[in-house]
Design an enzyme around this catalytic site. Sequence first.
Site, PDB file in Angstrom:
ATOM      1  CG  LEU A   1      50.406  24.796  25.825  1.00 40.94           C
ATOM      2  CD1 LEU A   1      49.094  25.489  26.167  1.00 40.94           C
ATOM      3  CD2 LEU A   1      50.143  23.469  25.130  1.00 40.94           C
ATOM      4  CB  VAL A   2      53.192  28.532  29.891  1.00 40.34           C
ATOM      5  CG1 VAL A   2      53.943  28.347  31.201  1.00 40.34           C
ATOM      6  CG2 VAL A   2      53.955  29.456  28.948  1.00 40.34           C
TER       7      VAL A   2
ATOM      8  CB  ALA B   1      56.762  30.688  27.076  1.00 45.64           C
ATOM      9  CG  PHE B   2      61.712  32.841  30.714  1.00 43.11           C
ATOM     10  CD1 PHE B   2      60.793  33.318  31.632  1.00 43.11           C
ATOM     11  CD2 PHE B   2      63.041  33.206  30.847  1.00 43.11           C
ATOM     12  CE1 PHE B   2      61.179  34.149  32.674  1.00 43.11           C
ATOM     13  CE2 PHE B   2      63.445  34.043  31.886  1.00 43.11           C
ATOM     14  CZ  PHE B   2      62.518  34.515  32.796  1.00 43.11           C
ATOM     15  CD  GLU B   3      63.867  30.630  26.391  1.00 46.06           C
ATOM     16  OE1 GLU B   3      64.494  30.216  27.392  1.00 46.06           O
ATOM     17  OE2 GLU B   3      62.758  30.152  26.051  1.00 46.06           O
TER      18      GLU B   3
ATOM     19  NE  ARG C   1      52.508  27.716  41.984  1.00 44.75           N
ATOM     20  CZ  ARG C   1      51.910  28.363  42.966  1.00 44.75           C
ATOM     21  NH1 ARG C   1      52.388  28.310  44.183  1.00 44.75           N
ATOM     22  NH2 ARG C   1      50.822  29.050  42.734  1.00 44.75           N
TER      23      ARG C   1
END
Length: 144
Positions: free
Chosen positions: A66-67, A42-44, A74
């Site tokens: 989906l995180v 997700a971060f990318e 966290r």
Amino acid sequence: MTLARYAFVKAAWHADIVDQALKGFCEVIPADQVDVFDVPGAFEMPLLARDLAASGRYAAVAAAALVVDGGIYRHEFVAQAVVDGLMRAGLDTGVPVLSVSLTPHHYREGAHHGEIYRAHFVTKGREAAAAALMIGRTRARLAA
């Protein structure tokens, strides 16, 4: 008349679930109008979403992930950074960037939760496609 093209970015983490958002998206917008891009997680997504939006090739960009709480970090911080980045990508480029990025409070690996989230991602994909089309129509009316 040229048909609009749409970009769909999807995270590889939990691909069996996340890929269902693309399925739902293509139930509303035909797959031959959708270019698909994979990222590790997700971060990318925000950086690629920004680059795709800035390319001028797409009417909208959707991004799915989906995180979940992996117990090490966290996950709320990752989810917030992703959603903020996607919003910024849209605002900076003027191209709608839609999030199908979910952060459940109580996700557990297993068949039951997997089935629930796979079905939910299909629905969220449909909703993102409908939003992309609605935003496009509204912006076209404003420009007329």
